[in-house]
Design an enzyme around this catalytic site. Sequence first.
Site, mmCIF file in Angstrom:
data_model
loop_
_atom_site.group_PDB
_atom_site.id
_atom_site.type_symbol
_atom_site.label_atom_id
_atom_site.label_comp_id
_atom_site.label_asym_id
_atom_site.label_seq_id
_atom_site.Cartn_x
_atom_site.Cartn_y
_atom_site.Cartn_z
ATOM 1 C CG MET D 1 60.452 85.973 -22.773
ATOM 2 S SD MET D 1 60.080 85.299 -21.150
ATOM 3 C CE MET D 1 61.698 84.650 -20.688
ATOM 4 N N PRO D 2 58.961 84.263 -26.550
ATOM 5 C CG PRO D 2 60.001 83.252 -28.354
ATOM 6 C CD PRO D 2 59.699 83.067 -26.911
ATOM 7 C CE1 TYR D 3 51.613 89.323 -29.443
ATOM 8 C CE2 TYR D 3 50.744 87.446 -28.240
ATOM 9 C CZ TYR D 3 50.550 88.548 -29.040
ATOM 10 O OH TYR D 3 49.286 88.876 -29.461
ATOM 11 C CG PHE D 41 52.035 83.326 -25.396
ATOM 12 C CD1 PHE D 41 52.290 82.134 -24.735
ATOM 13 C CD2 PHE D 41 51.549 84.404 -24.660
ATOM 14 C CE1 PHE D 41 52.082 82.014 -23.368
ATOM 15 C CE2 PHE D 41 51.321 84.297 -23.292
ATOM 16 C CZ PHE D 41 51.594 83.104 -22.643
ATOM 17 C CE LYS E 7 54.579 93.399 -29.305
ATOM 18 N NZ LYS E 7 55.128 94.566 -30.020
#
Lengths: 68, 68, 68, 68, 68, 68
Positions: D1-3, D41, E7
Amino acid sequence: MPYVNIKVTDENVTKEQKQALIQGTTQLLVDVLNKNPATTFVVIDEVNTDNWGIGFDQVTTLRQLAHT
Amino acid sequence: MPYVNIKVTDENVTKEQKQALIQGTTQLLVDVLNKNPATTFVVIDEVNTDNWGIGFDQVTTLRQLAHT
Amino acid sequence: MPYVNIKVTDENVTKEQKQALIQGTTQLLVDVLNKNPATTFVVIDEVNTDNWGIGFDQVTTLRQLAHT
Amino acid sequence: MPYVNIKVTDENVTKEQKQALIQGTTQLLVDVLNKNPATTFVVIDEVNTDNWGIGFDQVTTLRQLAHT
Amino acid sequence: MPYVNIKVTDENVTKEQKQALIQGTTQLLVDVLNKNPATTFVVIDEVNTDNWGIGFDQVTTLRQLAHT
Amino acid sequence: MPYVNIKVTDENVTKEQKQALIQGTTQLLVDVLNKNPATTFVVIDEVNTDNWGIGFDQVTTLRQLAHT
């Protein structure tokens, strides 16, 4: 058309200071690039000092060190 | 692979509306660019109306003017 | 007021596809949040496949593997 | 989930260095937050040195001063 | 000079984990690109799980499904 | 500590104009929030007019309409 994002630490930025940042940034884009204020966005993000790192440290830590 | 960031003012966007924005954006990227939904991120940021400026003013002010 | 940033890899997105993404995103914000299109920004960033990583790999590598 | 978005000046970052940044960042998120690499990502933006300012100056200027 | 934005969903990331992310990211930029830690920013954004979508769904929903 | 990102369309912004934007933004943060210029980043992104949409249209189209 410009979109400006200002990220600062959430250290008690007042409503008036935010207005001054919005005013000043918008005026700068009018003065320098002749942009239309009606389609100039300025968005201010306030970031927790635990969440902002510089030089390996969290700003929270840097602030504590500065006050010891 | 797409990453979409939607910034809106924090004016009571409901959970269902967020789901609709996520659904619609993801479907758009499938339809237009044939992207894989499983690796399509949509992130919604809700911004305080004091923190969003347009045309020199904070949205808070614009809302107040609109209701006077 | 919304600002939407769409990041995709720079793999030959056509002008028409960009228009479709702008159109679709703006319509979605009108439909879901009743936003004003005249102050809705959609900005598309195209990222080199060397510069986008997923699952430890650059997309360039993933594309090559997919074609072997 | 991290970006994760890494912005650096466009001063000849090689493909291998980008792979190292992607690899290292992804591994960090696995180690610290137990995130799934398949949905992590990392996007690298390379910014022209005229377009990056620090301490009132463009990096282009700072680099020239550093070499005089 | 680097600016890194991480994020993640706001699922109880501890202060120590944030410090580890800041430390690790900064060290990575020193190791790979020889950047100066004193002017390396790492900013962590924590996003509500209703506000993060992947594969058409909000992470809140995905988490609930994972636990049923 | 501030990080400011200015996104404008890539319509021939000169090096001097970029310097003026960097100078003006940094000075504003000094004046309003007493920030340290040495750790104030200003990053300017120039976006292709095909890639920027407002009111359903690409800026390229809006510019053409304005000149007919």
